[in-house]
Design a protein around this motif. Sequence first.
Motif, PDB file in Angstrom:
ATOM      1  N   GLN A  30     -21.640   5.148  -9.703  1.00 58.06           N
ATOM      2  CA  GLN A  30     -22.059   4.587 -10.982  1.00 58.06           C
ATOM      3  C   GLN A  30     -23.161   3.547 -10.798  1.00 58.06           C
ATOM      4  N   GLU A  31     -23.900   3.673  -9.682  1.00 56.25           N
ATOM      5  CA  GLU A  31     -24.960   2.710  -9.405  1.00 56.25           C
ATOM      6  C   GLU A  31     -26.291   3.198  -9.969  1.00 56.25           C
ATOM      7  N   ARG A  32     -27.216   2.276 -10.096  1.00 60.95           N
ATOM      8  CA  ARG A  32     -28.566   2.611 -10.549  1.00 60.95           C
ATOM      9  C   ARG A  32     -29.560   2.075  -9.530  1.00 60.95           C
ATOM     10  N   GLU A  33     -30.529   2.908  -9.197  1.00 61.44           N
ATOM     11  CA  GLU A  33     -31.608   2.530  -8.290  1.00 61.44           C
ATOM     12  C   GLU A  33     -31.065   1.991  -6.973  1.00 61.44           C
ATOM     13  N   LYS A  34     -30.080   2.700  -6.441  1.00 58.86           N
ATOM     14  CA  LYS A  34     -29.480   2.371  -5.158  1.00 58.86           C
ATOM     15  C   LYS A  34     -29.478   3.631  -4.287  1.00 58.86           C
ATOM     16  N   LEU A  35     -29.357   3.431  -2.993  1.00 59.74           N
ATOM     17  CA  LEU A  35     -29.246   4.518  -2.022  1.00 59.74           C
ATOM     18  C   LEU A  35     -27.987   4.292  -1.205  1.00 59.74           C
ATOM     19  N   LEU A  36     -27.152   5.304  -1.103  1.00 63.07           N
ATOM     20  CA  LEU A  36     -25.944   5.237  -0.294  1.00 63.07           C
ATOM     21  C   LEU A  36     -26.128   6.096   0.948  1.00 63.07           C
ATOM     22  N   LYS A  37     -25.958   5.456   2.115  1.00 57.52           N
ATOM     23  CA  LYS A  37     -26.046   6.170   3.383  1.00 57.52           C
ATOM     24  C   LYS A  37     -24.743   6.004   4.154  1.00 57.52           C
ATOM     25  N   VAL A  38     -24.475   6.945   5.045  1.00 59.23           N
ATOM     26  CA  VAL A  38     -23.424   6.768   6.031  1.00 59.23           C
ATOM     27  C   VAL A  38     -24.120   6.705   7.387  1.00 59.23           C
ATOM     28  N   LEU A  70     -26.674  10.002   1.442  1.00 55.67           N
ATOM     29  CA  LEU A  70     -25.694  10.723   0.637  1.00 55.67           C
ATOM     30  C   LEU A  70     -26.054  10.790  -0.836  1.00 55.67           C
ATOM     31  N   LEU A  71     -26.454   9.659  -1.422  1.00 59.51           N
ATOM     32  CA  LEU A  71     -26.682   9.607  -2.865  1.00 59.51           C
ATOM     33  C   LEU A  71     -27.814   8.648  -3.186  1.00 59.51           C
ATOM     34  N   ARG A  72     -28.562   8.994  -4.221  1.00 60.10           N
ATOM     35  CA  ARG A  72     -29.560   8.100  -4.801  1.00 60.10           C
ATOM     36  C   ARG A  72     -29.240   7.921  -6.285  1.00 60.10           C
ATOM     37  N   ALA A  73     -30.024   7.097  -6.945  1.00 63.88           N
ATOM     38  CA  ALA A  73     -29.842   6.904  -8.387  1.00 63.88           C
ATOM     39  C   ALA A  73     -31.177   6.589  -9.050  1.00 63.88           C
ATOM     40  N   PRO A  74     -32.202   7.445  -8.851  1.00 63.65           N
ATOM     41  CA  PRO A  74     -33.482   7.221  -9.518  1.00 63.65           C
ATOM     42  C   PRO A  74     -33.337   7.388 -11.027  1.00 63.65           C
ATOM     43  N   ARG A  75     -34.234   6.801 -11.772  1.00 63.03           N
ATOM     44  CA  ARG A  75     -34.106   6.805 -13.230  1.00 63.03           C
ATOM     45  C   ARG A  75     -35.149   7.673 -13.932  1.00 63.03           C
ATOM     46  N   TYR A  76     -36.084   8.245 -13.192  1.00 62.05           N
ATOM     47  CA  TYR A  76     -37.060   9.160 -13.782  1.00 62.05           C
ATOM     48  C   TYR A  76     -37.194  10.361 -12.857  1.00 62.05           C
ATOM     49  N   HIS A  89     -28.265   0.422  -0.225  1.00 70.74           N
ATOM     50  CA  HIS A  89     -29.599  -0.179  -0.206  1.00 70.74           C
ATOM     51  C   HIS A  89     -30.161  -0.250  -1.618  1.00 70.74           C
ATOM     52  N   GLN A  90     -31.035  -1.222  -1.848  1.00 69.67           N
ATOM     53  CA  GLN A  90     -31.893  -1.169  -3.021  1.00 69.67           C
ATOM     54  C   GLN A  90     -32.855  -0.003  -2.860  1.00 69.67           C
ATOM     55  N   ASP A  91     -33.116   0.724  -3.935  1.00 68.60           N
ATOM     56  CA  ASP A  91     -33.971   1.914  -3.865  1.00 68.60           C
ATOM     57  C   ASP A  91     -34.951   1.858  -5.028  1.00 68.60           C
ATOM     58  N   LEU A  92     -36.061   1.182  -4.815  1.00 69.67           N
ATOM     59  CA  LEU A  92     -37.058   0.953  -5.869  1.00 69.67           C
ATOM     60  C   LEU A  92     -38.430   1.382  -5.364  1.00 69.67           C
ATOM     61  N   PRO A  93     -38.672   2.683  -5.286  1.00 75.78           N
ATOM     62  CA  PRO A  93     -39.980   3.139  -4.788  1.00 75.78           C
ATOM     63  C   PRO A  93     -41.106   2.675  -5.700  1.00 75.78           C
ATOM     64  N   ASN A  94     -42.271   2.519  -5.116  1.00 75.27           N
ATOM     65  CA  ASN A  94     -43.417   2.046  -5.889  1.00 75.27           C
ATOM     66  C   ASN A  94     -43.849   3.040  -6.953  1.00 75.27           C
ATOM     67  N   ALA A  95     -43.575   4.302  -6.727  1.00 74.07           N
ATOM     68  CA  ALA A  95     -43.960   5.338  -7.692  1.00 74.07           C
ATOM     69  C   ALA A  95     -43.021   6.523  -7.540  1.00 74.07           C
ATOM     70  N   PHE A  96     -43.004   7.377  -8.547  1.00 70.00           N
ATOM     71  CA  PHE A  96     -42.316   8.673  -8.461  1.00 70.00           C
ATOM     72  C   PHE A  96     -40.840   8.517  -8.067  1.00 70.00           C
ATOM     73  N   ASP A  97     -40.048   7.981  -8.996  1.00 71.70           N
ATOM     74  CA  ASP A  97     -38.663   7.607  -8.694  1.00 71.70           C
ATOM     75  C   ASP A  97     -37.874   8.687  -7.957  1.00 71.70           C
ATOM     76  N   ALA A  98     -37.717   9.862  -8.573  1.00 66.57           N
ATOM     77  CA  ALA A  98     -36.869  10.887  -7.969  1.00 66.57           C
ATOM     78  C   ALA A  98     -37.487  11.463  -6.708  1.00 66.57           C
ATOM     79  N   TRP A  99     -38.771  11.302  -6.539  1.00 60.51           N
ATOM     80  CA  TRP A  99     -39.482  11.913  -5.421  1.00 60.51           C
ATOM     81  C   TRP A  99     -39.495  11.026  -4.171  1.00 60.51           C
ATOM     82  N   ASP A 100     -39.777   9.754  -4.367  1.00 62.44           N
ATOM     83  CA  ASP A 100     -40.127   8.925  -3.220  1.00 62.44           C
ATOM     84  C   ASP A 100     -38.963   8.075  -2.720  1.00 62.44           C
TER      85      ASP A 100
END
Length: 1004
Positions: free
Chosen positions: A770-778, A861-867, A697-708
């Motif tokens: 090696q993804e950025r701002e993505k979410l990996l689910k099973v 399983l994995l996220r890739a927040p940038r802050y 999935h695209q993972d671009l929260p409106n705020a608080f990258d690592a949190w939300d």
Amino acid sequence: MHQHPQRTIDRARRMLDERVWPAVEHSATPLQITARRLAGEPEPFDQATAGPFEPFTPGSRWGEPWTTTWFRLQGAVPVGRAGAEPVVAVDLGFEGGPGFQSEGLAYRADGSILKGVQPRNHYVPIDDQLTMIDIYVEAAANPDLAAVAFRPTRLGDGIDVDGEPHYRFRRADLVLLDRDVEALAVDLDVLIGWAEQLRPDEPRRAKIIRSLGQACDLIDPQRIADSVPAARAELAPLLEQPATASAHRLAAVGHAHIDSAWLWPVRETVRKCTRTFSNVLSLIEDYPELRFACSQAQQYAWIEEQQPKLFARIAEAVAAGQFVPAGGMWVESDTNMPGGEALVRQFLYGKSYFADRFGVEPQEVWLPDSFGYSAALPQIAALAGYRWFLTQKLAWHPTNKFPHHTFWWEGIDGSRVFAHLPPVDSYLAELTPAELQHASTNFSDHAGAGTSLVPFGHGDGGGGPTRLMMERARRQADLEGAPPVEHLTPTEFFERAQADYSDAPTWVGELYMEAHRGTYTSQAAMKRGNRRAEHLLREAELWSASATLRTGADYPYDALDRCWKTVLLHQFHDILPGSSIAWVHREARAAYDSVLADLEQLIMTALTTLAGSGDTIVRFNAAPVPADGVPALGAAEGLAAGSEAPIVQRDDDRLIIDNRTLRMIIEPDGTISSLIDLRSARELVAEDARLADLVIHQDLPNAFDAWDLDAFYRGSATPIRSLDSLQVSESDGAVTVEVKRSFGSSSALQTITISPGSDRVDFAVDVDWQEREKLLKVVFGLDLRADESSAEIQFGHLRRPTHDNTTWDEAKFEICAQRWVHVGEPRFGVAVANDSTYGHSVRRIEQQAAGRPGTEIGLSLLRAPRYPDPDTDQGSHRARYSLITGAGIGDAVAAGLRLNLPVRRITGGAAPEPIVTVDGEGIVIEAIKLAEDRSGDLIVRLYESLGARTRGRLRWDIDGDRAEIVDLLERGSGTCDVVDHGVDVELRPFQILTVRISAPGVTR
């Protein structure tokens, strides 16, 4: 003359800010400055000040990121300073508000600590009768990571000695402070604030505005000090008017929320604590009414180890009732992801420390900033001797406003604690009129309650409460139009609040936080390290206790203590949740590696001792359920005979695997399109769905990258169906299918294993992420209708809706689970167990052709927040999970335990019997260990796991004829009737029971 109200307020505010406040300080004399720059880690005072100091000029730049510079300030104290207070004013280059930037700690020349130096707290007092100044300031060039507005930054990677200096040293002056002018400034500050807060039609407001205008007329901007008596006399009547009897009352509790790691490493937290605690001790001298609540036993322990003289001063203030150990946990931990025994140890270690060092036992759980609160917490807290609970974070809800501020919180077993959510909506209050007014008007329980708590003080390196805050409190202690402010300890507040509102409403279940859901997944290595460490600790204690009681081997008290405290520290609510800078997580990964290695050594030592000499394979099972033919909590020799291997067939490039319990179809693209439970002739896979489908999935929260994690991520689901290879193999009768895939810049190897006759399919996935701002689910798409899911939490499980009937239901689109989730119809259920995952989604799916809803279980399983870490989770990861068919809750419990506590094989002689066993449906043993007091007593903790009343019998195969029920601090609360080395137990749903078996000897 008529004065326009707002113009008068604006005039008074400008007079205060531009004229009166600046006049508090006068006669500034620059001090001589020399400096010594440290290129690496901080050094203790004696070592740092022994090196050469070079001349330094104010206005010069200093401080490459994370480095330390020592400044020496010298000069003469002027004589003839009647009426003025000399202090040293230090500005390291402060920008904006307190915390999150450069900080300093001032020392006398003999190495004793004076106080911290921070924005809004930068005056250093001078000892009485001092004629010459000789002060050292340890200045930390911590970069302002909050200022980057949650954008990616490399400033969190570590010390950058080649970087550009971040700060410009502004001043180090000897100044004289006019405390009379300061008093006028605070008078104006408070009254202007209330003029801004009161309604336009309130008579009180009109009177304040009139006096503010007249006071401004009396102030001569060129002779502020001479104007003080007349101006204060004008304002005095307004400050003497008492509050109304019905006014909401505020309990002011000094506070300095200090994250044990976040936008700085752990080593910097130690220094933040030193600066802040020294500030508080200095402030208490002038304001004895201050009550400063400080939680986190770990932070006290750091000070005790590294600043023993400061710790001695803290102990004196604790004895005087001014410095208050609060909360009683080792750290202010997350409460969603730590396991049940870990939460027990948070309280056990924290309370034991406070009792040993200060002779106090906090009765309130103090967790203002953790990200949601497990429904198991009320029982754990109550059994650890707590009566009350405080948080602030529920005020962050973006969707549903939490309906209460004072309430009873009831957990899954029925235990209750009296809870408070401060309506000031901050744990960093400054006691401004705006904050006090908000606390009063926002409070939702006025009908039954009359008091709320205000935690005040600058946090995270800001230095805690300040003189200005204390002066505001004095003026608003009993002031017309304002809620009266009284300094209280947390205990005093809660005793008053509970007596006032004992019939408060009850909130049942978890305190789910409608934000920061991404913390269940961010920094996967934290989750994996925590889960593995918790289960290795369980094994180390079980096998070490068994070895001690069977053979007389030494029990590794000290080693286990170190390992537990390492794990507890890393459960802090910005480490385990994955919301800290790269430096923190790099050190945490190393700490986990070290503690896992230490625990493996402890386990192997104990197992080798238990197995004895010989060449037989002895299998040890640490799980409290049987596994692979090995009894619960015991050992067995040899291997059980295997059943017939599953049948593997190919049909039009599809792979069909049949183990006589399950029949699975794997499509040519490596996805599972069908799984039939042959016992019930039931298809598990929903229409057009797959099992164990990797989805990105695209993972671009409106705020608080690592949190939300925001709900709209679901709109970008892309199944990963590309296939690099598919291979089938057989080992020990089990069939394994390996599926390799590439996607984006990443790759994954998913293994699917089905064993002979098993009702379980086991999965593992190895991902090069090696993804950025993505979410990996099973994702498991199930042909099963479930209106609610059950998820394991500590010491039980919790049901949550799968639908979106209400906004409260809809908000729970991502939930936290421990080792398993379960969904089911009345006569058929499915569980998914995992070994390192906490974030889950369980939702309805529409099967259009089938005309009925299915249920989808997703593991994040994995996220890739940038802050705050721009490289979050880049690299290799492994996760394991299992699907159990036809499963009830008990099957889910057993599957989660087996997956996380695999059977071990040791070469030795005999297979010893378990030292403890229990029978009784749903009863699970959580921990077997020796008592913390090192008496040799055996501690057994068990709980009811199914949510039903049950009876059973606990037995022990060791000498020991006395037993008692104890609390979580291992203190007695009632004796047991022991018959033939056992006791009968009766448990309520989800009840925790701890039994202490007194002074057991070596095996009978």
